[in-house]
Scaffold this motif. Structure first.
Motif, PDB file in Angstrom:
ATOM      1  N   PHE A 484      -1.552  -0.148   6.245  1.00  0.00           N
ATOM      2  CA  PHE A 484      -2.158  -0.711   5.033  1.00  0.00           C
ATOM      3  C   PHE A 484      -1.905  -2.215   4.963  1.00  0.00           C
ATOM      4  N   ALA A 485      -0.653  -2.623   5.206  1.00  0.00           N
ATOM      5  CA  ALA A 485      -0.297  -4.044   5.128  1.00  0.00           C
ATOM      6  C   ALA A 485      -1.044  -4.856   6.183  1.00  0.00           C
ATOM      7  N   ASP A 486      -1.126  -4.332   7.394  1.00  0.00           N
ATOM      8  CA  ASP A 486      -1.820  -5.047   8.468  1.00  0.00           C
ATOM      9  C   ASP A 486      -3.306  -5.197   8.159  1.00  0.00           C
ATOM     10  N   ALA A 487      -3.915  -4.123   7.655  1.00  0.00           N
ATOM     11  CA  ALA A 487      -5.346  -4.178   7.325  1.00  0.00           C
ATOM     12  C   ALA A 487      -5.608  -5.207   6.237  1.00  0.00           C
ATOM     13  N   TYR A 488      -4.714  -5.261   5.244  1.00  0.00           N
ATOM     14  CA  TYR A 488      -4.891  -6.256   4.178  1.00  0.00           C
ATOM     15  C   TYR A 488      -4.766  -7.667   4.737  1.00  0.00           C
ATOM     16  N   ARG A 489      -3.725  -7.898   5.544  1.00  0.00           N
ATOM     17  CA  ARG A 489      -3.494  -9.237   6.075  1.00  0.00           C
ATOM     18  C   ARG A 489      -4.661  -9.720   6.940  1.00  0.00           C
ATOM     19  N   ILE A 490      -5.193  -8.830   7.749  1.00  0.00           N
ATOM     20  CA  ILE A 490      -6.255  -9.208   8.677  1.00  0.00           C
ATOM     21  C   ILE A 490      -7.616  -9.316   7.982  1.00  0.00           C
ATOM     22  N   ASN A 491      -7.903  -8.385   7.095  1.00  0.00           N
ATOM     23  CA  ASN A 491      -9.262  -8.275   6.552  1.00  0.00           C
ATOM     24  C   ASN A 491      -9.452  -8.857   5.154  1.00  0.00           C
ATOM     25  N   ALA A 492      -8.362  -9.096   4.419  1.00  0.00           N
ATOM     26  CA  ALA A 492      -8.542  -9.487   3.014  1.00  0.00           C
ATOM     27  C   ALA A 492      -7.714 -10.683   2.574  1.00  0.00           C
ATOM     28  N   TYR A 493      -6.553 -10.906   3.169  1.00  0.00           N
ATOM     29  CA  TYR A 493      -5.662 -11.978   2.704  1.00  0.00           C
ATOM     30  C   TYR A 493      -6.372 -13.324   2.756  1.00  0.00           C
ATOM     31  N   HIS A 494      -6.457 -13.995   1.599  1.00  0.00           N
ATOM     32  CA  HIS A 494      -7.123 -15.287   1.456  1.00  0.00           C
ATOM     33  C   HIS A 494      -8.575 -15.232   1.933  1.00  0.00           C
ATOM     34  N   GLN A 495      -9.207 -14.107   1.680  1.00  0.00           N
ATOM     35  CA  GLN A 495     -10.604 -13.920   2.010  1.00  0.00           C
ATOM     36  C   GLN A 495     -11.315 -13.299   0.806  1.00  0.00           C
ATOM     37  N   PRO A 496     -12.642 -13.430   0.733  1.00  0.00           N
ATOM     38  CA  PRO A 496     -13.372 -12.833  -0.390  1.00  0.00           C
ATOM     39  C   PRO A 496     -13.173 -11.325  -0.517  1.00  0.00           C
ATOM     40  N   ALA A 497     -12.740 -10.682   0.559  1.00  0.00           N
ATOM     41  CA  ALA A 497     -12.569  -9.220   0.529  1.00  0.00           C
ATOM     42  C   ALA A 497     -11.347  -8.764  -0.267  1.00  0.00           C
TER      43      ALA A 497
END
Length: 550
Positions: A484-497
């Motif tokens: 979960f943490a990796d997916a957030y960091r890669i796909n959403a952190y500081h991104q519109p997602a």
């Protein structure tokens, strides 16, 4: 149902001795706050935008509804709900022209692609650098206490310095900088500051995902939008004319064109014997316009005055801002909603405030501080700590909430960094009461201790921690939590997602917040003063004000 029963048994059984009607953290309230603050209507909560106006108004409204008192600036003898935070605001206007030359070879630098140039924060209206020589200075570190100097007498005036991110120990895990755990020398903020102290024309940091702890999308989105800084009399002492990041592949191309091996030089930079290298025949040019201005942003401050020792304060902090409106992602979305980062932290603060306000008044004063411009370099918390409304010497401790995980209940919890302090011992003790264990920060090399709003308090001696949700999930264990943490960091952190998701589990977040609240209540109803551990770099500063706590 099975998961809910397990989570209930794990997190609430030890609390059955409490009165049945005692106020509790309400996940429905958390959801409402997160959804509202991260909605498109709030435009990504950028400072000095319509999004800030809406955000500040919402937080004040909710603090009032919760039963808090205004705790901000004194105006006409009364506390306001906010603290004015004057900030320099800097925005690139128009296109960025940038390129490098090595002999007759031209290397294009497109803003947001090969390079991410920040708006100059030196109060100029344009930046023009023509054919500046380029030098490589390892990790860009001058640390006399470690007998370390990556510059070794190099005159960088008028030159563009290229450096690596993180510390020299990151690759090997051992050495003069404490191994994998990042020191302040590894932070990009330090590297820009050092370049300014030495008089460089500019500094470019080579981006690599592992040592940076985030991908290029985060670098691009965080550095190509509007920049902010505290108002400085002499900004060139903190900022070179040009600050930016460069893609690793582009740096490799540059070094190769200059007859150098990037990987070989990087390996040399792990040693204190490293000597800076001139990229012969290589030059850098850039030109772009900048609009500088000074704006007044707002920290929002609520409080509950203590019943017995009102001059002693326990702080709950979190940042309300995110990145606002910026470059479009692949889907064309330009709003950086910041649902996890950090609508979750503000929701936690508002709920704790509501619960405390409905409970018997604590002995010490509770302060709820929602700060601005964390995403621009911890500026709101830095301003507060430099201009405190309540004496730092009598601030018992700071409990910061930043980006709580909505992955569901965890058996463990953590904090940012590996600080030695009694406040952590207290948190661990409270965790044991509800069946949770402490897991040390699994990524100290990422330097999270320096990246959240407890740090400006800590460096001034105030015991301060930033709480982190655990990764050992009740369902799925560490593997599920890490995924979960990796997916957030890669796909959403500081991104519109980074948007609200209806599938999120807020029972885990509720348990996290209840744990923080329990520690805050204990501190607020005691006479104890948590201390920094022996060997902490912040202990001396705190000890110097000890007489004020008698």
């Amino acid at each position: 149902m099975k998961r809910l029963l397990l989570a209930t048994a794990l997190f609430t059984a030890p609390m059955l001795a409490h009165a049945a009607d005692a106020p509790k953290i309400d996940p429905a309230n958390l959801a409402a706050h997160i959804k509202t603050l991260s909605s498109d209507a709030f435009e990504g909560r950028g400072p000095a935008t319509a999004g800030e106006t809406k955000t500040v108004a919402y937080i004040v409204e909710q603090m009032q509804a919760a039963g808090l008192e205004p705790g901000g600036d004194l105006k006409d003898g009364k506390r306001a709900w906010t603290q004015d935070v004057p900030l320099g605001m800097f925005e690139i206007k128009g296109p960025v022209s940038a390129h490098m030359m090595v002999g007759n070879s031209h290397i294009a630098l497109n803003q947001g692609e090969q390079i991410a140039i920040r708006a100059a924060m030196t109060n100029v209206d344009k930046v023009s650098i023509q054919n500046a020589p380029i030098v490589f200075a390892g990790y860009g570190v001058k640390a006399p206490e470690r007998n370390w100097d990556d510059f070794k007498g190099l005159d960088v005036k008028g030159k563009i310095v290229v450096v690596l991110i993180n510390d020299p120990d990151f690759e090997t895990g051992s050495g003069d900088f404490g191994g994998k755990a990042m020191t302040y020398y590894g932070r990009w903020t330090y590297k820009f500051e050092e370049a300014a102290r030495l008089g460089a024309a500019g500094l470019l940091i080579v981006h690599e995902t592992a040592p940076a702890s985030y991908g290029w999308a985060t670098v691009k989105n965080s550095n190509t939008n509007t920049m902010f800084d505290i108002v400085r009399k002499e900004p060139t002492k903190q900022h070179p004319a040009l600050e930016g990041w460069i893609q690793r592949d582009t740096a490799v191309e540059l070094f190769k064109a200059a007859g150098l091996d990037f990987d070989a030089l990087k390996k040399q930079a792990h040693s204190r014997d490293f000597k800076p290298v001139e990229l012969k025949g290589a030059t850098f040019s850039a030109a772009y316009a900048v609009e500088p201005k000074v704006i007044i942003s707002k920290n929002v401050v609520g409080k509950l005055t203590g019943a017995k020792r009102p001059d002693e304060t326990v702080f709950f902090t979190g940042h309300w801002d995110h990145l606002g409106v910026g470059l479009a992602d692949a889907k064309g979305d330009t709003i950086y909603n910041g649902a996890v980062d950090n609508a979750t932290g503000i929701a936690a603060m508002l709920e704790m405030g509501r619960v405390f306000a409905k409970s018997p008044r604590a002995d010490r004063t509770l302060v709820f501080l929602a700060v601005t411009a964390e995403e621009k370099g911890l500026l709101g918390s830095e301003y507060y700590a430099a201009n405190p409304l309540y004496p730092l010497a009598k601030t018992v401790g700071v409990l910061n909430t930043d980006a709580l995980d909505p992955a569901g209940p965890a058996k463990d919890f953590t904090i940012s960094g590996s600080a030695k302090l009694g406040l952590l011992d207290d948190l661990i003790a409270h965790g044991k009461k509800v069946g949770r264990t402490y897991t040390p920060d699994p990524a100290t090399e990422a330097g999270y201790f320096y990246r959240s709003d407890h740090f400006p308090f800590a460096k001034r001696g105030v015991p301060a921690i930033s709480f982190g949700s655990g990764e050992d999930l009740v369902e799925g264990g560490v593997a599920a939590g890490k995924a979960f943490a990796d997916a957030y960091r890669i796909n959403a952190y500081h991104q519109p997602a980074d948007e609200w998701n209806a599938s999120w589990r807020l029972d885990g977040m509720t348990a996290d917040i209840s744990l923080i609240q329990g520690l805050g209540a204990d501190l607020a109803n005691s006479t104890r003063w948590p201390e920094w551990g022996e060997g902490s770099e912040f202990k001396g500063t705190r000890d110097a004000s000890k007489a004020e706590r008698k």
